[in-house]
Enzyme design. Sequence first.
Site, mmCIF file in Angstrom:
data_model
loop_
_atom_site.group_PDB
_atom_site.id
_atom_site.type_symbol
_atom_site.label_atom_id
_atom_site.label_comp_id
_atom_site.label_asym_id
_atom_site.label_seq_id
_atom_site.Cartn_x
_atom_site.Cartn_y
_atom_site.Cartn_z
ATOM 1 N N LEU A 63 0.871 -1.179 0.000
ATOM 2 C CA LEU A 63 0.000 0.000 0.000
ATOM 3 C C LEU A 63 0.903 1.222 0.000
ATOM 4 O O LEU A 63 1.789 1.348 0.848
ATOM 5 C CB LEU A 63 -0.921 0.012 1.218
ATOM 6 C CG LEU A 63 -1.933 1.165 1.291
ATOM 7 C CD1 LEU A 63 -3.219 0.702 1.982
ATOM 8 C CD2 LEU A 63 -1.380 2.386 2.028
ATOM 9 N N ILE A 64 0.673 2.116 -0.952
ATOM 10 C CA ILE A 64 1.512 3.307 -1.130
ATOM 11 C C ILE A 64 0.641 4.542 -1.057
ATOM 12 O O ILE A 64 -0.392 4.621 -1.740
ATOM 13 C CB ILE A 64 2.239 3.272 -2.491
ATOM 14 C CG1 ILE A 64 2.984 1.948 -2.689
ATOM 15 C CG2 ILE A 64 3.202 4.451 -2.628
ATOM 16 C CD1 ILE A 64 3.418 1.687 -4.123
ATOM 17 N N CYS A 119 -0.037 8.592 -4.504
ATOM 18 C CA CYS A 119 0.271 7.984 -5.804
ATOM 19 C C CYS A 119 -0.294 8.749 -7.004
ATOM 20 O O CYS A 119 -0.269 8.233 -8.124
ATOM 21 C CB CYS A 119 -0.246 6.543 -5.850
ATOM 22 S SG CYS A 119 0.681 5.408 -4.826
ATOM 23 N N SER A 139 0.934 11.213 -8.524
ATOM 24 C CA SER A 139 2.008 11.612 -9.436
ATOM 25 C C SER A 139 3.349 11.354 -8.764
ATOM 26 O O SER A 139 3.411 10.869 -7.626
ATOM 27 C CB SER A 139 1.890 13.106 -9.805
ATOM 28 O OG SER A 139 2.033 13.910 -8.642
ATOM 29 N N GLY A 140 4.426 11.706 -9.474
ATOM 30 C CA GLY A 140 5.758 11.707 -8.876
ATOM 31 C C GLY A 140 6.241 10.377 -8.346
ATOM 32 O O GLY A 140 6.016 9.318 -8.935
ATOM 33 N N SER A 169 13.456 12.921 3.052
ATOM 34 C CA SER A 169 14.090 13.819 2.081
ATOM 35 C C SER A 169 15.568 13.953 2.400
ATOM 36 O O SER A 169 15.999 13.760 3.547
ATOM 37 C CB SER A 169 13.426 15.195 2.148
ATOM 38 O OG SER A 169 14.169 16.160 1.437
ATOM 39 N N TYR A 220 9.736 22.695 6.178
ATOM 40 C CA TYR A 220 9.730 21.393 5.509
ATOM 41 C C TYR A 220 10.741 20.447 6.157
ATOM 42 O O TYR A 220 10.437 19.284 6.443
ATOM 43 C CB TYR A 220 10.055 21.583 4.032
ATOM 44 C CG TYR A 220 10.134 20.300 3.243
ATOM 45 C CD1 TYR A 220 8.992 19.600 2.904
ATOM 46 C CD2 TYR A 220 11.369 19.799 2.822
ATOM 47 C CE1 TYR A 220 9.059 18.417 2.174
ATOM 48 C CE2 TYR A 220 11.449 18.634 2.091
ATOM 49 C CZ TYR A 220 10.287 17.942 1.763
ATOM 50 O OH TYR A 220 10.374 16.774 1.039
#
Length: 256
Positions: A8-9, A12, A14-15, A130, A143
């Site tokens: 399960l993501i 989704c 885009s990107g 990130s 962020y």
Amino acid sequence: MTTLKTVLITGCSSGYGAETARYFHEKGWNVIATMRNPRLGDLPKSERLRILALDVTKPESITAAVATAGPIDVVVNNAGIGVVGAFEATPMTTIREVFETNTFGVMAVLQAVVPHFRERRAGVVVNVTSSVTLAAMPLAAVYTASKVAIEGFTASLAHELGAFNVRVKLVEPGYGPTTRFAVNGGERMQGVIPKAYESFAQPIFAAFAQPALTTKESDVAEVIWRAANDESGTLHFPAGPDAVALAQASRESRTP
């Protein structure tokens, strides 16, 4: 007959999320691709790929999606939003919006999924953060804070869930097309660069806008796949040449 694994993501549409859904599907997995507003987009039409509505900021949406998904083997927390700007000019409403998705959204999804993993004594958590967690980036304090929080959370959770045979991983993508919120930040970017910061911000934003970015969506999808299948005690998985270089530099700076 071998039972296919299911992932399960989140995020989704885009990107990185969409590319990761395609990658796992190509590897023969069952894929549950979730997004706030469900649409097929460029995802393959297949019996092994389901698209579900899931807004990580809404508990009822998470509960419904997890219930509909059924048993899963891996959860990938990819959904995220960003803002780049001077901290002093960033409204608290925007700061809370970023944390609701990037930090609390991850925690909320896991509170829905982890009990199932614990009861089965099996499962893998992959949290996507990130490369800003590896090296400070200017004009990204909010962020960065939201992502660093998940790094600490994930490191602790890895110990906690390891007792139940549940593996926990971090994937740290470098700067790429999906992280272009510095250029296309929408409403969150309005008014966050005061005049006093313009001369400082201009060359930084010019660098962000360069098309020759080193982290590709396929780089990140491959590393997420590798992390999901890794059975070692490795926690951190930098994704993309720039992230790998930053991780190496960070390790060397800590070496006596």
